[in-house]
Design an enzyme around this catalytic site. Sequence first.
Site, PDB file in Angstrom:
ATOM      1  N   CYS A  17     -15.635 -31.583  32.703  1.00  0.00           N
ATOM      2  CA  CYS A  17     -14.560 -32.165  31.908  1.00  0.00           C
ATOM      3  C   CYS A  17     -13.543 -31.065  31.606  1.00  0.00           C
ATOM      4  O   CYS A  17     -13.762 -29.885  31.907  1.00  0.00           O
ATOM      5  CB  CYS A  17     -15.109 -32.731  30.600  1.00  0.00           C
ATOM      6  SG  CYS A  17     -15.856 -31.458  29.538  1.00  0.00           S
ATOM      7  N   GLU A 131     -23.119 -27.449  18.623  1.00  0.00           N
ATOM      8  CA  GLU A 131     -21.920 -28.162  18.164  1.00  0.00           C
ATOM      9  C   GLU A 131     -22.109 -28.673  16.740  1.00  0.00           C
ATOM     10  O   GLU A 131     -21.197 -28.594  15.909  1.00  0.00           O
ATOM     11  CB  GLU A 131     -21.587 -29.335  19.098  1.00  0.00           C
ATOM     12  CG  GLU A 131     -20.311 -30.058  18.680  1.00  0.00           C
ATOM     13  CD  GLU A 131     -20.053 -31.359  19.420  1.00  0.00           C
ATOM     14  OE1 GLU A 131     -19.432 -32.259  18.824  1.00  0.00           O
ATOM     15  OE2 GLU A 131     -20.476 -31.476  20.588  1.00  0.00           O
ATOM     16  N   SER A 227     -28.346 -29.537  28.068  1.00  0.00           N
ATOM     17  CA  SER A 227     -27.083 -30.287  28.041  1.00  0.00           C
ATOM     18  C   SER A 227     -27.277 -31.659  27.412  1.00  0.00           C
ATOM     19  O   SER A 227     -27.918 -32.538  27.986  1.00  0.00           O
ATOM     20  CB  SER A 227     -26.530 -30.433  29.465  1.00  0.00           C
ATOM     21  OG  SER A 227     -25.474 -31.367  29.491  1.00  0.00           O
TER      22      SER A 227
END
Length: 312
Positions: A17, A131, A227
Amino acid sequence: MNSDSDQIILAQPRGFCAGVDRAINIVNEALQRFGAPIYVRHEIVHNVYVVEELRTKGAIFVEELAEVPKGAIVVFSAHGVSQEVRRDAAARGLQIYDATCPLVSKVHVEVVKMCKDGFTVLMIGHAGHPEVEGTMGQVNAGIFLIESLADVAKLSFPAQTKLAFVTQTTLSVDETKEIVDALTQKFPQIIKPRKQDICYATQNRQDAVKFMAPQVDVVIVVGSKMSSNSNRLRELAEKLGVPAYMVDSPDQLQADWFVGKKRVGLTAGASAPETLAQAIVQRIQELGPRKVHSLPGVVEDTVFSLPKSLVD
């Protein structure tokens, strides 16, 4: 021997991305401009192949800034970092290049603003994911992690509490919807993000798997165990009733996965490079001749620019 009708069907879109592309380019640009070593806090993206390739060029991956010599160059990973990490970097006199995905940075801004406006923020995400740690670390208090419907059931706030929620960008859309529905049912006044926080690339790759899965007999997801978005693709294929396996190297493929399977579907998580996907396609063909067919799908043209401090 497989017949001519046996196929490898490629999902579209798949792989990198814009945020991942930008993060890797930042490390490469820093290496080119300043030479090795360039330190990177945490894996730049969650892909073994990418990390090893950058390591051979002179990137040194660390988990803590204490491992970095004073004054050295450090790249923050695409997942983002807490304010405490930023303060620590400044105190150590480190030269920072920030590869945080702009879509993650958008969530950081939302959290800070909402907490300043007196909201209690609920973050839907997975404990321990960098994150999540980075987003929750934007404020000192007033943010709580929600991982499951059971967590929603346990929540209790005084009636006058102003509530809002944000989400980790790489979650399953379906999984998040269940939690969002439960939150809005329990707290009808809760404030939703102005735009859905799950990023366009996560959404597009999941939609592509939904389109591909009914057409194939087995799904291969190119991605690494760490991931989050790659794991969600594998889980999604399985929920749709198709056996699915995740690999980040051609030698992890097992011949028995393909026995009696005419149509092999292949996708790749947002942190998996197309070169790796093609190497895995080639290995599947070595296990038995198959024609490659690409499905139609969304063509992504989003591009995130590099930090001005690195390109000026």
